[in-house]
Design an enzyme around this catalytic site. Structure first.
Site, mmCIF file in Angstrom:
data_model
loop_
_atom_site.group_PDB
_atom_site.id
_atom_site.type_symbol
_atom_site.label_atom_id
_atom_site.label_comp_id
_atom_site.label_asym_id
_atom_site.label_seq_id
_atom_site.Cartn_x
_atom_site.Cartn_y
_atom_site.Cartn_z
ATOM 1 N N PRO A 9 0.724 -1.206 0.017
ATOM 2 C CG PRO A 9 -0.937 -1.368 1.750
ATOM 3 C CD PRO A 9 0.263 -2.001 0.915
ATOM 4 C CG ASN A 10 -0.527 4.252 1.082
ATOM 5 O OD1 ASN A 10 -1.394 4.964 0.483
ATOM 6 N ND2 ASN A 10 -0.529 3.615 2.001
ATOM 7 C CG ASN A 73 8.143 -1.407 1.063
ATOM 8 O OD1 ASN A 73 7.844 -1.868 2.095
ATOM 9 N ND2 ASN A 73 9.115 -0.429 1.023
ATOM 10 C CB ALA A 76 0.957 0.227 6.525
ATOM 11 C CG HIS A 79 3.925 -1.961 10.581
ATOM 12 N ND1 HIS A 79 5.555 -2.052 11.002
ATOM 13 C CD2 HIS A 79 3.721 -0.812 9.597
ATOM 14 C CE1 HIS A 79 6.184 -1.365 10.165
ATOM 15 N NE2 HIS A 79 5.361 -0.444 9.393
ATOM 16 C CG ASP A 86 -0.575 -17.130 8.290
ATOM 17 O OD1 ASP A 86 0.419 -17.117 9.088
ATOM 18 O OD2 ASP A 86 -1.700 -17.191 8.796
ATOM 19 C CG HIS A 99 10.758 -1.995 5.608
ATOM 20 N ND1 HIS A 99 9.350 -1.935 5.628
ATOM 21 C CD2 HIS A 99 11.007 -2.939 6.370
ATOM 22 C CE1 HIS A 99 8.531 -3.053 5.863
ATOM 23 N NE2 HIS A 99 9.902 -3.601 6.488
ATOM 24 C CG LEU A 100 11.928 2.875 0.277
ATOM 25 C CD1 LEU A 100 10.404 3.427 -0.229
ATOM 26 C CD2 LEU A 100 13.083 3.059 -0.756
ATOM 27 C CB SER A 101 11.858 5.055 6.451
ATOM 28 O OG SER A 101 11.026 3.826 6.884
ATOM 29 N NE ARG A 106 8.927 6.434 9.571
ATOM 30 C CZ ARG A 106 8.250 6.332 8.614
ATOM 31 N NH1 ARG A 106 8.478 5.299 7.785
ATOM 32 N NH2 ARG A 106 7.220 7.055 8.300
ATOM 33 N NE ARG A 110 5.637 4.647 10.326
ATOM 34 C CZ ARG A 110 4.617 4.850 9.368
ATOM 35 N NH1 ARG A 110 4.454 3.829 8.653
ATOM 36 N NH2 ARG A 110 4.112 5.939 9.256
#
Ligand code: DQA
Length: 148
Positions: A9-10, A73, A76, A79, A86, A99-101, A106, A110
């Site tokens: 997502p995103n 990646n 969200a 988390h 699974d 993960h980019l960050s 953070r 996260r």
């Protein structure tokens, strides 16, 4: 070697989404970098991005026989998606979670990733788009010293 590159997502909004955290590069820029790198390893890549948990799971099922490795990646979903965990466990092939960050620097929510403890999963975070390249190298066995 066949590698499925999944983004959750995103991540379709990379480049315009919170650039101070995720940078100015787009997802297509990352795909281009990966394509270029993959040619060195004779790796075949397939890309898929979705904002929907079930679609990512369906893609993993669909490609499970084709793929030798996964770069994901999960955004969200990292988390909280036990279902995605699974699916990764069921498919059982090597995966690098990217993960980019740097999640450890953070918000508290996260810091937990549902993929923790899966033996087929390694993790690279906080390296920006470069992390995807490192994941590819790791899967291609060209570099074994990058992920945790
Ligand atoms: C992310 C980190 C996640 O916490 C967040 O929800 C994302 C992107 C990263 O690449 O740093 O969507 O996976």
């Amino acid at each position: 070697m066949n590698i499925l590159v999944l983004n959750g997502p995103n991540l379709n909004l990379l480049g315009e989404r919170e650039p101070e955290i995720y940078g100015r590069g787009t997802l297509e820029d990352i795909y281009d970098m990966l394509r270029q790198e993959a040619s060195k390893f004779k790796a075949e890549l397939r890309f898929f991005q979705s904002n929907h948990e079930g679609d990512l799971i369906d893609k993993l099922h669909e490609e499970r026989k084709w793929l030798d490795g996964i770069i994901m990646n999960p955004g969200a979903l990292t988390h909280y998606s036990i279902a995605l965990r699974d699916a990764v466990s069921a498919v059982g092939k090597p995966m690098v979670e990217v993960h980019l960050s740097d999640l450890t620097k953070r918000e508290e929510f996260r810091r937990h990733t549902v993929f923790e403890g899966l033996e087929n999963v390694r993790r690279i975070m906080g390296r920006g788009p470069q992390g995807y390249l490192s994941a590819l190298r790791l899967l291609a066995d060209a570099d074994t010293s990058i992920a945790e």
